[in-house]
Motif scaffolding. Structure first.
Motif, short mmCIF file in Angstrom:
data_model
loop_
_atom_site.label_atom_id
_atom_site.label_comp_id
_atom_site.label_asym_id
_atom_site.label_seq_id
_atom_site.Cartn_x
_atom_site.Cartn_y
_atom_site.Cartn_z
N GLY A 173 40.34 34.80 30.84
CA GLY A 173 40.10 33.55 31.52
C GLY A 173 41.11 33.27 32.62
N PHE A 174 42.26 33.92 32.58
CA PHE A 174 43.29 33.74 33.59
C PHE A 174 43.20 34.80 34.70
CE2 PHE A 174 44.96 32.02 29.65
CZ PHE A 174 45.42 30.77 30.03
N ALA A 175 42.33 35.76 34.50
CA ALA A 175 42.25 36.88 35.44
C ALA A 175 41.31 36.56 36.59
CB ALA A 175 41.77 38.14 34.72
N PRO A 176 41.68 36.93 37.83
CA PRO A 176 40.83 36.65 38.99
C PRO A 176 39.75 37.69 39.21
CG PRO A 176 42.85 37.65 39.73
CD PRO A 176 42.97 37.53 38.23
N ILE A 177 39.79 38.78 38.44
CA ILE A 177 38.81 39.86 38.60
C ILE A 177 38.23 40.22 37.24
CG2 ILE A 177 39.92 40.81 40.67
CD1 ILE A 177 41.26 42.89 38.89
N LYS A 178 37.24 41.08 37.26
CA LYS A 178 36.61 41.53 36.03
C LYS A 178 37.65 42.15 35.09
CE LYS A 178 32.81 44.53 34.48
NZ LYS A 178 31.74 45.45 34.93
#
Length: 256
Positions: A173-178
């Motif tokens: 949920g904190f990641a900007p990518i897959k």
């Protein structure tokens, strides 16, 4: 009157200041003595003879051999055709020697570097993300690291394949990518050690770029250390094994 633009062009092909001046004036006069060239160029008389000798040795001028000695420029077309041939030959020789050095230079041995400060770790991580040309495998088990390098990871993902493997699914949920989750081997070996097993430092982040270099960030007793290895002979194998085992994670949005 000396043609300054032509003088500068002649200096550009390797003539000295005096050689260029003398050659321009002699080309205009066609025939001249050393004294006449001295008067036209204002070059010291002792240097005129030295300059004419140098031009003659390089094939730009010829002398009459009579007294008083008079000088003439060699045919311009013939001279510069010769210069072109010599330049091509010289460049081909340099190219051949450089190519030979490339093929003869041995592959660098694997070297490791300890990154003790946050500044050195931060710069090396961002540089690896920025310079990767084909693939990045990034394992992360720390929310702070995901946030810090989120923009860099997102930019990298627009150019190359980026496999972001999170240690806990909620981190996606904190990641900007897959994001991806690892299989059992990745979980027990890198993220969550089996009960009773000596774990040593805990891994916060592990980055591999182009199957060539790796950087690991670990924490032990509150102290964070980074290890950068390049070239890493194991990076290719580890990258392939990790990519084969991971599965996509459905993102769960954080916050209210």
């Amino acid at each position: 009157m000396i043609d300054d633009s032509l003088r500068l062009q002649l200096k550009g092909i390797g003539m000295s200041e005096y050689e260029a001046k003398v050659y321009v004036v002699l080309s205009a006069l066609r025939v001249a003595s050393a004294r006449e060239l001295h008067e036209q160029t204002k070059i010291p008389r002792g240097r005129i003879y030295e300059t004419l000798t140098s031009l003659a040795q390089k094939g730009f001028v010829v002398s009459s051999g009579r007294s008083p000695v008079r000088y003439s420029p060699v045919d311009g077309i013939e001279t510069f055709e010769r210069l072109k041939r010599e330049s091509v030959t010289s460049l081909e020789e340099v190219y051949r020697r450089l190519k030979a050095m490339e093929t003869e230079t041995p592959e660098p041995v694997m070297q490791g570097y300890k990154l003790c400060t946050e500044w050195t770790r931060d710069n090396q991580i961002r540089m690896m993300l920025r310079r990767a040309k084909s693939e990045i495998v990034l394992l992360c088990n720390d929310e702070e690291f995901l946030a810090r390098y989120g923009c860099d990871s997102a930019r990298a993902a627009k150019r190359v394949c980026v496999y972001l493997v999170v240690g806990r699914k909620e981190l996606a949920g904190f990641a900007p990518i897959k994001s991806y989750a690892g299989g059992n081997d990745i979980e027990t070996s890198l993220f969550h050690h089996e009960e009773g097993e000596y774990t040593g430092p805990s891994m916060k982040m592990f980055l591999m770029a182009d199957s060539r270099g790796s950087l690991s960030v670990m924490e032990e007793n509150g102290r964070v250390t980074g290890i950068f290895i390049y070239p890493d002979m194991y990076a290719g194998y580890l990258s392939r094994k990790i990519v084969q085992e991971i599965q996509p994670v459905n993102r769960v949005h954080t916050g209210a």
